[in-house]
Design an enzyme around this catalytic site. Structure first.
Site, PDB file in Angstrom:
ATOM      1  N   ARG A   1       0.975  12.262  -9.253  1.00  0.00           N
ATOM      2  CA  ARG A   1       1.497  10.912  -9.021  1.00  0.00           C
ATOM      3  C   ARG A   1       2.915  10.759  -9.573  1.00  0.00           C
ATOM      4  NH1 ARG A   1      -2.854   7.629  -7.269  1.00  0.00           N
ATOM      5  NH2 ARG A   1      -4.858   8.095  -8.220  1.00  0.00           N
TER       6      ARG A   1
ATOM      7  N   PHE B   1      -0.912  16.841   3.932  1.00  0.00           N
ATOM      8  CA  PHE B   1      -1.442  16.343   2.663  1.00  0.00           C
ATOM      9  C   PHE B   1      -0.278  16.122   1.710  1.00  0.00           C
ATOM     10  CE2 PHE B   1      -5.385  15.502   0.453  1.00  0.00           C
ATOM     11  CZ  PHE B   1      -4.913  15.273  -0.830  1.00  0.00           C
TER      12      PHE B   1
ATOM     13  N   GLU C   1       0.851  -1.198   0.000  1.00  0.00           N
ATOM     14  CA  GLU C   1       0.000   0.000   0.000  1.00  0.00           C
ATOM     15  C   GLU C   1       0.883   1.244   0.000  1.00  0.00           C
ATOM     16  OE1 GLU C   1      -2.494   1.622  -0.730  1.00  0.00           O
ATOM     17  OE2 GLU C   1      -4.095   0.832   0.543  1.00  0.00           O
ATOM     18  N   ASP C   2       0.414   2.304  -0.606  1.00  0.00           N
ATOM     19  CA  ASP C   2       1.200   3.541  -0.615  1.00  0.00           C
ATOM     20  C   ASP C   2       1.101   4.276   0.715  1.00  0.00           C
ATOM     21  OD1 ASP C   2      -1.464   3.886  -1.286  1.00  0.00           O
ATOM     22  OD2 ASP C   2      -1.123   5.717  -2.414  1.00  0.00           O
TER      23      ASP C   2
ATOM     24  N   ASP D   1      -3.912   5.801   6.230  1.00  0.00           N
ATOM     25  CA  ASP D   1      -4.392   7.019   6.869  1.00  0.00           C
ATOM     26  C   ASP D   1      -5.339   6.595   8.001  1.00  0.00           C
ATOM     27  OD1 ASP D   1      -4.693   9.866   6.984  1.00  0.00           O
ATOM     28  OD2 ASP D   1      -6.505   9.733   5.801  1.00  0.00           O
TER      29      ASP D   1
HETATM   30  C1  PRP Z   1      -5.488   5.988  -0.722  1.00  0.00           C
HETATM   31  C2  PRP Z   1      -4.410   4.998  -0.365  1.00  0.00           C
HETATM   32  C3  PRP Z   1      -5.113   4.012   0.495  1.00  0.00           C
HETATM   33  C4  PRP Z   1      -6.143   4.841   1.193  1.00  0.00           C
HETATM   34  C5  PRP Z   1      -5.660   5.178   2.565  1.00  0.00           C
HETATM   35  O1  PRP Z   1      -6.151   5.494  -1.843  1.00  0.00           O
HETATM   36  O2  PRP Z   1      -3.871   4.377  -1.512  1.00  0.00           O
HETATM   37  O3  PRP Z   1      -5.722   3.003  -0.246  1.00  0.00           O
HETATM   38  O4  PRP Z   1      -6.308   6.040   0.423  1.00  0.00           O
HETATM   39  O5  PRP Z   1      -6.667   5.788   3.303  1.00  0.00           O
HETATM   40  P1  PRP Z   1      -7.337   5.162   4.588  1.00  0.00           P
HETATM   41  O6  PRP Z   1      -6.268   4.536   5.423  1.00  0.00           O
HETATM   42  O7  PRP Z   1      -7.956   6.356   5.271  1.00  0.00           O
HETATM   43  O8  PRP Z   1      -8.385   4.186   4.166  1.00  0.00           O
HETATM   44  P2  PRP Z   1      -7.161   6.351  -2.754  1.00  0.00           P
HETATM   45  O9  PRP Z   1      -8.542   5.957  -2.381  1.00  0.00           O
HETATM   46  O10 PRP Z   1      -6.794   7.799  -2.688  1.00  0.00           O
HETATM   47  O11 PRP Z   1      -6.932   5.753  -4.214  1.00  0.00           O
HETATM   48  P3  PRP Z   1      -5.623   5.750  -5.152  1.00  0.00           P
HETATM   49  O12 PRP Z   1      -4.647   4.795  -4.522  1.00  0.00           O
HETATM   50  O13 PRP Z   1      -6.143   5.259  -6.465  1.00  0.00           O
HETATM   51  O14 PRP Z   1      -5.086   7.161  -5.228  1.00  0.00           O
END
Ligand code: PRP
Length: 179
Positions: A165, A152, A99-100, A103
């Protein structure tokens, strides 16, 4: 210029490369003799995933999943959708979800629950960035690149409204861009 929309660099590309190399070594040691499947969570993890997989020297397979808890804005909507499922079964496999950013933890907890129900041999989580101060559940990653403050951030795969990105490091986005 894209960089004009950022306040400052939070994690440089040199720091990212050094930490990814360490994570790759650690995962390679932990999975010696095994063939884990690394699951990339689209889209944000694509850059970290590409670097991390190349830092691992045990055999691996790869798969891709898209789970989203966010719309196009900066605030979590709370609900989780699986927009793209895995291509292959993970029954009996050693799974590492990549995962990136974590949060609130809501997205990853939901994803981990879905994966666990498919009866892998083991399931671990590797995230590039962790914002522990934002967590709304007890989720903990097994491998963490960097703990970061509640800023952010964009770049190295992370977006705001699908932009940024392609920045090659992690930057703090200017308030004026998303306010
Ligand atoms: C981001 C990230 C995680 C999530 C983290 O994805 O990649 O999946 O948000 O947030 P959380 O811990 O509050 O659930 P996003 O929905 O922005 O999609 P993306 O990876 O396509 O940018």
């Amino acid at each position: 210029m894209l960089l004009d929309d950022t306040d400052r660099v939070l994690i440089t590309k040199e720091q990212l490369a050094a930490r990814v190399a360490e994570l790759g070594k650690q995962i390679s040691a932990d999975y010696a003799g095994k063939t884990p499947v690394l699951v990339c969570t689209l889209k944000g993890a694509f850059t970290f995933f590409a670097d991390l997989t190349r830092a691992i020297d045990v055999p691996i397979t790869t798969d891709f999943v898209a789970a989203s808890s966010y719309g196009s804005g900066a605030v979590s909507g709370g609900s989780v959708q699986l927009r793209k499922d895995l291509d292959h079964s993970i029954l009996g496999r050693d799974v590492i979800i990549v995962e990136d950013i974590i949060d609130t933890g809501i997205t990853l907890q939901a994803l981990a629950d879905v994966m666990q129900a498919r009866k892998p041999n083991s399931l671990r989580i590797c995230c590039c960035l962790d914002k522990p101060s934002r967590r709304r559940n007890g989720l903990k990653a097994d491998y963490v690149g960097f703990e970061i403050p509640n800023e952010f951030v964009v770049g190295y795969g992370l977006d705001y409204n699908e932009l940024y990105r392609n920045l090659d490091a992690v930057y703090v986005l200017k308030h004026s861009i998303y306010e």
